[in-house]
Design a protein around this motif. Structure first.
Motif, PDB file in Angstrom:
ATOM      1  N   UNK A   4       0.857  -1.179   0.000  1.00 54.22           N
ATOM      2  CA  UNK A   4       0.000   0.000   0.000  1.00 54.22           C
ATOM      3  C   UNK A   4       0.896   1.232   0.000  1.00 54.22           C
ATOM      4  N   UNK A   5       0.652   2.145  -0.905  1.00 52.01           N
ATOM      5  CA  UNK A   5       1.507   3.328  -0.998  1.00 52.01           C
ATOM      6  C   UNK A   5       0.669   4.576  -1.205  1.00 52.01           C
ATOM      7  N   UNK A   6       0.812   5.544  -0.297  1.00 50.94           N
ATOM      8  CA  UNK A   6       0.104   6.811  -0.391  1.00 50.94           C
ATOM      9  C   UNK A   6       0.945   7.837  -1.143  1.00 50.94           C
ATOM     10  N   UNK A  24      -2.470   0.230  -4.586  1.00 54.58           N
ATOM     11  CA  UNK A  24      -2.341  -1.089  -3.977  1.00 54.58           C
ATOM     12  C   UNK A  24      -1.806  -2.079  -4.997  1.00 54.58           C
ATOM     13  N   UNK A  25      -0.913  -2.953  -4.560  1.00 51.81           N
ATOM     14  CA  UNK A  25      -0.415  -4.018  -5.420  1.00 51.81           C
ATOM     15  C   UNK A  25      -0.302  -5.298  -4.613  1.00 51.81           C
ATOM     16  N   UNK A  26      -0.285  -6.427  -5.327  1.00 52.93           N
ATOM     17  CA  UNK A  26      -0.053  -7.699  -4.677  1.00 52.93           C
ATOM     18  C   UNK A  26      -1.278  -8.562  -4.479  1.00 52.93           C
ATOM     19  N   UNK A  27      -2.478  -7.980  -4.583  1.00 50.78           N
ATOM     20  CA  UNK A  27      -3.724  -8.736  -4.480  1.00 50.78           C
ATOM     21  C   UNK A  27      -4.736  -8.106  -5.417  1.00 50.78           C
ATOM     22  N   UNK A  28      -5.727  -8.861  -5.845  1.00 50.72           N
ATOM     23  CA  UNK A  28      -6.776  -8.252  -6.663  1.00 50.72           C
ATOM     24  C   UNK A  28      -7.436  -7.102  -5.921  1.00 50.72           C
ATOM     25  N   UNK A  77      -6.046   0.468  -9.617  1.00 47.69           N
ATOM     26  CA  UNK A  77      -5.771  -0.084  -8.275  1.00 47.69           C
ATOM     27  C   UNK A  77      -5.548   1.031  -7.255  1.00 47.69           C
ATOM     28  N   UNK A  78      -6.378   2.053  -7.337  1.00 45.70           N
ATOM     29  CA  UNK A  78      -6.136   3.261  -6.556  1.00 45.70           C
ATOM     30  C   UNK A  78      -7.407   3.692  -5.834  1.00 45.70           C
ATOM     31  N   UNK A  79      -7.222   4.161  -4.617  1.00 46.45           N
ATOM     32  CA  UNK A  79      -8.294   4.795  -3.865  1.00 46.45           C
ATOM     33  C   UNK A  79      -7.874   6.228  -3.592  1.00 46.45           C
ATOM     34  N   UNK A 116      -0.105   1.519   4.600  1.00 46.99           N
ATOM     35  CA  UNK A 116       0.963   2.261   3.959  1.00 46.99           C
ATOM     36  C   UNK A 116       1.793   3.016   4.978  1.00 46.99           C
ATOM     37  N   UNK A 117       2.774   3.744   4.470  1.00 51.45           N
ATOM     38  CA  UNK A 117       3.694   4.490   5.340  1.00 51.45           C
ATOM     39  C   UNK A 117       3.183   5.879   5.683  1.00 51.45           C
ATOM     40  N   UNK A 118       2.175   6.338   4.975  1.00 49.04           N
ATOM     41  CA  UNK A 118       1.575   7.631   5.280  1.00 49.04           C
ATOM     42  C   UNK A 118       2.058   8.743   4.377  1.00 49.04           C
TER      43      UNK A 118
END
Length: 125
Positions: A4-6, A24-28, A77-79, A116-118
């Motif tokens: 998860x990356x912001x 998000x990566x790594x899962x659907x 894959x983005x929110x 994610x790291x924030x």
């Protein structure tokens, strides 16, 4: 493993707007409910908003209702968290989190499986 990356944090004046993103990566992605939390200096991590896997259901903290909007874009894959009418008290590090195993208590950080790291958001007065 889900990553998860912001992104998109920054400095904005009170009354302004900012959109932050979470990839998000790594899962659907379509199987994940997603949430945003924030943590101000010296305070606990607080729930901000959440969206279910399909985008049909959202939840917001009372403090941001009517000002913030959470949305998701499956193809990327983005929110997103669109933040309008920002206030100095919105200043915090904003964290994105993913629910993989079907929990629905969106306001509880223990429901989330990946973080994610924030990204830092600073609202000047």
């Amino acid at each position: 493993q889900v990553e998860v990356e912001e992104s998109g944090g920054g400095l904005v004046q009170a009354g302004g707007s900012l959109r932050i993103s979470c990839t998000v990566s790594g899962r659907p992605f379509t199987r994940l409910a997603m949430g945003w939390f924030r943590q101000a200096p010296g305070k606990e991590r607080d729930f901000v908003a959440a969206i279910n896997w399909s985008g049909s259901d959202t939840a917001y903290a009372d403090s941001v209702k009517g000002r913030f909007t959470i949305s998701r874009e499956g193809a990327k894959n983005t929110v997103y968290l669109q933040m309008n009418s920002l206030k100095p008290e919105d200043t915090a590090v904003y964290f994105c989190a993913a629910i993989q195993y079907g929990g629905t208590n969106y306001a509880n950080p223990n429901t989330y499986d990946y973080w994610g790291q924030g990204t830092r958001v600073t609202v000047s007065s």
